[in-house]
Design a protein around this motif. Structure first.
Motif, PDB file in Angstrom:
ATOM      1  N   GLY A   6       0.776  -1.232   0.000  1.00 38.05           N
ATOM      2  CA  GLY A   6       0.000   0.000   0.000  1.00 38.05           C
ATOM      3  C   GLY A   6       0.800   1.270   0.000  1.00 38.05           C
ATOM      4  N   PHE A   7       2.131   1.221  -0.065  1.00 40.45           N
ATOM      5  CA  PHE A   7       2.925   2.445  -0.025  1.00 40.45           C
ATOM      6  C   PHE A   7       2.779   3.274  -1.292  1.00 40.45           C
ATOM      7  CE2 PHE A   7       4.901   0.680   3.689  1.00 40.45           C
ATOM      8  CZ  PHE A   7       5.308   1.783   4.409  1.00 40.45           C
ATOM      9  N   ASP A   8       2.350   2.643  -2.359  1.00 40.15           N
ATOM     10  CA  ASP A   8       2.169   3.402  -3.597  1.00 40.15           C
ATOM     11  C   ASP A   8       1.078   4.452  -3.460  1.00 40.15           C
ATOM     12  OD1 ASP A   8       0.403   1.033  -3.496  1.00 40.15           O
ATOM     13  OD2 ASP A   8      -0.370   1.839  -5.383  1.00 40.15           O
ATOM     14  N   ARG A   9       0.154   4.258  -2.496  1.00 34.06           N
ATOM     15  CA  ARG A   9      -0.939   5.231  -2.370  1.00 34.06           C
ATOM     16  C   ARG A   9      -0.422   6.596  -1.958  1.00 34.06           C
ATOM     17  NH1 ARG A   9      -0.955   2.957   2.724  1.00 34.06           N
ATOM     18  NH2 ARG A   9      -1.579   4.323   4.468  1.00 34.06           N
ATOM     19  N   PHE A  10       0.632   6.627  -1.136  1.00 33.00           N
ATOM     20  CA  PHE A  10       1.196   7.914  -0.741  1.00 33.00           C
ATOM     21  C   PHE A  10       1.729   8.660  -1.958  1.00 33.00           C
ATOM     22  CE2 PHE A  10       1.727   5.450   3.255  1.00 33.00           C
ATOM     23  CZ  PHE A  10       1.008   6.268   4.103  1.00 33.00           C
ATOM     24  N   TRP A  11       2.454   7.952  -2.802  1.00 35.16           N
ATOM     25  CA  TRP A  11       3.009   8.577  -4.005  1.00 35.16           C
ATOM     26  C   TRP A  11       1.895   9.049  -4.929  1.00 35.16           C
ATOM     27  CZ3 TRP A  11       2.663   7.177  -9.194  1.00 35.16           C
ATOM     28  CH2 TRP A  11       3.503   7.891 -10.065  1.00 35.16           C
ATOM     29  N   ARG A  12       0.893   8.182  -5.140  1.00 36.58           N
ATOM     30  CA  ARG A  12      -0.208   8.554  -6.035  1.00 36.58           C
ATOM     31  C   ARG A  12      -0.987   9.743  -5.489  1.00 36.58           C
ATOM     32  NH1 ARG A  12      -3.775   5.356  -5.732  1.00 36.58           N
ATOM     33  NH2 ARG A  12      -3.059   3.550  -4.525  1.00 36.58           N
ATOM     34  N   ASN A  13      -1.229   9.751  -4.180  1.00 33.55           N
ATOM     35  CA  ASN A  13      -1.957  10.874  -3.577  1.00 33.55           C
ATOM     36  C   ASN A  13      -1.169  12.172  -3.694  1.00 33.55           C
ATOM     37  OD1 ASN A  13      -4.065   9.206  -2.887  1.00 33.55           O
ATOM     38  ND2 ASN A  13      -3.462   8.975  -0.748  1.00 33.55           N
ATOM     39  N   ALA A  14       0.139  12.095  -3.457  1.00 27.40           N
ATOM     40  CA  ALA A  14       0.969  13.292  -3.564  1.00 27.40           C
ATOM     41  C   ALA A  14       0.984  13.817  -4.995  1.00 27.40           C
ATOM     42  CB  ALA A  14       2.390  12.988  -3.095  1.00 27.40           C
ATOM     43  N   ARG A  15       1.094  12.935  -5.961  1.00 24.13           N
ATOM     44  CA  ARG A  15       1.115  13.363  -7.361  1.00 24.13           C
ATOM     45  C   ARG A  15      -0.222  13.992  -7.767  1.00 24.13           C
ATOM     46  NH1 ARG A  15       5.767  14.046  -9.928  1.00 24.13           N
ATOM     47  NH2 ARG A  15       4.660  13.745 -11.898  1.00 24.13           N
ATOM     48  N   ALA A  16      -1.322  13.359  -7.370  1.00 23.55           N
ATOM     49  CA  ALA A  16      -2.638  13.890  -7.726  1.00 23.55           C
ATOM     50  C   ALA A  16      -2.884  15.244  -7.086  1.00 23.55           C
ATOM     51  CB  ALA A  16      -3.727  12.906  -7.315  1.00 23.55           C
ATOM     52  N   LEU A  17      -2.453  15.401  -5.847  1.00 29.91           N
ATOM     53  CA  LEU A  17      -2.693  16.656  -5.135  1.00 29.91           C
ATOM     54  C   LEU A  17      -1.838  17.782  -5.688  1.00 29.91           C
ATOM     55  CD1 LEU A  17      -4.308  17.729  -2.615  1.00 29.91           C
ATOM     56  CD2 LEU A  17      -2.175  17.435  -1.350  1.00 29.91           C
ATOM     57  N   THR A  18      -0.558  17.527  -5.917  1.00 28.38           N
ATOM     58  CA  THR A  18       0.339  18.589  -6.374  1.00 28.38           C
ATOM     59  C   THR A  18       0.119  18.954  -7.830  1.00 28.38           C
ATOM     60  OG1 THR A  18       2.062  16.952  -6.873  1.00 28.38           O
ATOM     61  CG2 THR A  18       2.103  17.974  -4.700  1.00 28.38           C
ATOM     62  N   ALA A  19      -0.562  18.084  -8.584  1.00 29.35           N
ATOM     63  CA  ALA A  19      -0.849  18.403  -9.984  1.00 29.35           C
ATOM     64  C   ALA A  19      -1.834  19.553 -10.111  1.00 29.35           C
ATOM     65  CB  ALA A  19      -1.395  17.171 -10.702  1.00 29.35           C
ATOM     66  N   GLN A  20      -2.545  19.878  -9.010  1.00 30.43           N
ATOM     67  CA  GLN A  20      -3.540  20.947  -9.051  1.00 30.43           C
ATOM     68  C   GLN A  20      -2.906  22.333  -9.103  1.00 30.43           C
ATOM     69  OE1 GLN A  20      -6.301  20.402  -5.795  1.00 30.43           O
ATOM     70  NE2 GLN A  20      -6.533  18.224  -6.194  1.00 30.43           N
ATOM     71  N   SER A  21      -1.638  22.436  -8.742  1.00 32.26           N
ATOM     72  CA  SER A  21      -0.957  23.731  -8.782  1.00 32.26           C
ATOM     73  C   SER A  21       0.475  23.531  -9.260  1.00 32.26           C
ATOM     74  CB  SER A  21      -0.964  24.405  -7.407  1.00 32.26           C
ATOM     75  OG  SER A  21      -0.252  23.632  -6.477  1.00 32.26           O
ATOM     76  N   SER A  22       1.002  24.536  -9.900  1.00 29.80           N
ATOM     77  CA  SER A  22       2.350  24.458 -10.450  1.00 29.80           C
ATOM     78  C   SER A  22       3.338  25.177  -9.542  1.00 29.80           C
ATOM     79  CB  SER A  22       2.391  25.087 -11.852  1.00 29.80           C
ATOM     80  OG  SER A  22       3.719  25.246 -12.290  1.00 29.80           O
ATOM     81  N   ALA A  23       4.346  24.442  -9.073  1.00 27.71           N
ATOM     82  CA  ALA A  23       5.369  25.072  -8.239  1.00 27.71           C
ATOM     83  C   ALA A  23       6.112  26.149  -9.018  1.00 27.71           C
ATOM     84  CB  ALA A  23       6.342  24.009  -7.728  1.00 27.71           C
ATOM     85  N   THR A  24       6.266  25.943 -10.323  1.00 23.55           N
ATOM     86  CA  THR A  24       6.955  26.927 -11.154  1.00 23.55           C
ATOM     87  C   THR A  24       6.224  28.260 -11.159  1.00 23.55           C
ATOM     88  OG1 THR A  24       7.823  25.166 -12.574  1.00 23.55           O
ATOM     89  CG2 THR A  24       7.808  27.410 -13.471  1.00 23.55           C
ATOM     90  N   HIS A  25       4.894  28.215 -11.283  1.00 23.09           N
ATOM     91  CA  HIS A  25       4.116  29.447 -11.270  1.00 23.09           C
ATOM     92  C   HIS A  25       4.209  30.141  -9.918  1.00 23.09           C
ATOM     93  CE1 HIS A  25       1.400  27.803 -14.737  1.00 23.09           C
ATOM     94  NE2 HIS A  25       2.582  28.213 -15.149  1.00 23.09           N
ATOM     95  N   ARG A  26       4.174  29.355  -8.838  1.00 23.21           N
ATOM     96  CA  ARG A  26       4.271  29.945  -7.506  1.00 23.21           C
ATOM     97  C   ARG A  26       5.624  30.619  -7.317  1.00 23.21           C
ATOM     98  NH1 ARG A  26      -0.975  29.866  -7.299  1.00 23.21           N
ATOM     99  NH2 ARG A  26      -1.907  27.870  -6.712  1.00 23.21           N
ATOM    100  N   LEU A  27       6.687  29.961  -7.730  1.00 30.29           N
ATOM    101  CA  LEU A  27       8.029  30.531  -7.581  1.00 30.29           C
ATOM    102  C   LEU A  27       8.187  31.796  -8.421  1.00 30.29           C
ATOM    103  CD1 LEU A  27      10.099  27.229  -7.629  1.00 30.29           C
ATOM    104  CD2 LEU A  27       9.747  28.743  -5.669  1.00 30.29           C
TER     105      LEU A  27
END
Length: 440
Positions: free
Chosen positions: A400-421
């Motif tokens: 079940g450790f893949d769920r952490f990675w998948r959740n993080a990817r899905a959540l961070t895809a909603q905003s761009s770190a590049t735009h924030r920076l």
């Protein structure tokens, strides 16, 4: 257009929301987080609408934790709410996201009204705030400013911008929109729609049990599968005048700075979700590594350093965990600073100035940029560590450790770190205020 099937009926009876001083919430949250973590991998694989998870939230009283000043049965403050979301997200990021949207929407009328009323009960929307807190209602939906021409061009073909047409005694709501969280299990929907007569954006409260409201669960997502995402069709829904929570003028410069804290509050709460996901992955991986290291030798030549290649003294494993723990600590420090700034801004209410709002926006953007990168890095590296340190028959097995990675990817895809920076750099170099989006 195919009409979506109506979602399953939800129970109408709810346990009373438990409230007390702020000391009770950490204990209640910890107990619920332990409960959610126990079967998180199984629930994630099943991917069902989170009716059971919402029932657990209600039993713990968490939907009523954060209530605006002056509302009946006031719960905890914003800092406590952020801590709750972070701990719940460490156990289940989807439920953390669902709760984050609910908390911001619970403040909708207050954000639109510009602050706390001068006297208790003076708010024209007290029925909304008190009803939400008293009955433990779960809110979902979202409020968006009107789309630009470019955004309309790239919008989904099956979505129609929400509109409100004035009628005698109220309005009629039409349109179709997708929402990232909660709509399949919500008790009430809070949505923004453009008035066809004035052009203003009106924020309205809708009962999803209305026969003219159709909720369709979203397609299976890569991550955050239990957040209750879906698409809602509003087909000539009658909106009573008292269910209009507020309005936003078309000119964003005419909006009070306090009102513009709403999208920042949601963004910061979602940052806490991301941080919680990273911390949850790191803590579970640590437990698996400890259990693997403590397992008895599998060879006949006796215990030795080669029996436990990733034992306590292995420098590579220590280095890996040291780097990941440091990344989590660094992200937490930035997030805490943004949380304190937002809490102070909310406390200023009508006295909040434009520059104050800009400073808060920069800190929230920094928290987003740092945390999104840390969450993806930590959850990616954890997959490698668990795969290396935990064989299939080891305690925990890395399941079940893949769920952490998948959740993080899905959540961070909603905003761009590049735009924030870029926004942060523009503000730092030129003093430019970050771009303003009214309500998220």
């Amino acid at each position: 257009m195919r009409t979506p099937k109506k979602s399953a009926l939800r129970p109408t009876s709810r346990p009373a929301v438990r409230r007390g001083d702020d000391e009770i919430w950490p204990r209640v949250t910890r107990e619920l987080a332990d409960d959610l973590a126990f079967d998180a991998p199984v629930r994630d694989r099943a991917g069902k609408p989170p009716f059971d998870e919402v029932a657990r939230l209600r039993e713990a009283g968490l939907p009523g934790l954060l209530t605006p000043p002056g509302a009946s049965g006031r719960g905890a403050d914003w800092r406590a709410a952020c801590a709750v979301i972070r701990e719940i997200s460490a156990a289940d990021g989807s439920i953390g996201e669902l709760l984050a949207h609910h908390y911001v929407l619970a403040w909708s009328a207050r954000f639109l009204g510009g602050g706390e009323p001068s006297a208790p009960g003076a708010s024209p929307h007290a029925f909304f705030e008190d009803g939400t807190a008293r009955e433990g209602r779960l809110l979902a939906g979202g409020v968006q400013p009107s789309r630009t021409a470019g955004e309309r061009e790239h919008a989904r073909e099956d979505e129609r911008e929400l509109s409100l047409t004035p009628t005698r005694g109220g309005h009629v709501l039409d349109g179709r929109r997708s929402f990232p969280s909660g709509v399949t299990v919500a008790d009430r929907l809070v949505v923004g729609a453009r008035c066809t007569e004035t052009g203003d954006l009106l924020v309205v409260l809708v009962d999803p049990a209305d026969p003219a409201v159709f909720v369709e669960a979203g397609a299976e997502r890569v991550g955050q599968r239990l957040a209750g995402a879906g698409t809602v069709t509003f087909d000539q829904v009658r909106i009573d005048a008292r269910h209009i929570l507020g309005s936003l003028p078309r000119d964003e410069h005419a909006v009070a700075p306090f009102t513009t804290l709403a999208p920042l509050a949601l963004r910061l709460l979602l940052v806490h979700v991301g941080l919680g996901i990273a911390e949850g992955a790191l803590a579970e991986a640590r437990d698996v590594s400890r259990a693997t290291r403590a397992a008895p030798p599998t060879t006949d030549h006796g215990a030795g350093e080669h029996d436990h290649p990733f034992g306590q003294d292995d420098p590579y494993l220590l280095l890996a965990y040291g780097e990941l723990a440091t990344a989590a600590h660094a992200a937490a420090a930035v997030v805490e600073r943004a949380t304190d700034a937002l809490a102070r801004g909310l406390g200023l209410e009508r006295a909040l100035g434009v520059e104050d709002r800009a400073d808060i926006a920069v800190l929230v953007a920094a928290a987003e940029a740092v945390t999104s990168r840390a969450a993806v890095r930590i959850t990616t590296r954890i997959l490698e560590l668990v795969d290396t340190t935990a064989p299939a028959d080891a305690p925990g097995g890395g399941s079940g450790f893949d769920r952490f990675w998948r959740n993080a990817r899905a959540l961070t895809a909603q905003s761009s770190a590049t735009h924030r920076l870029r926004d942060i750099g523009d503000h730092y170099l030129h003093g430019t205020r970050p771009g303003l989006r009214l309500l998220a």
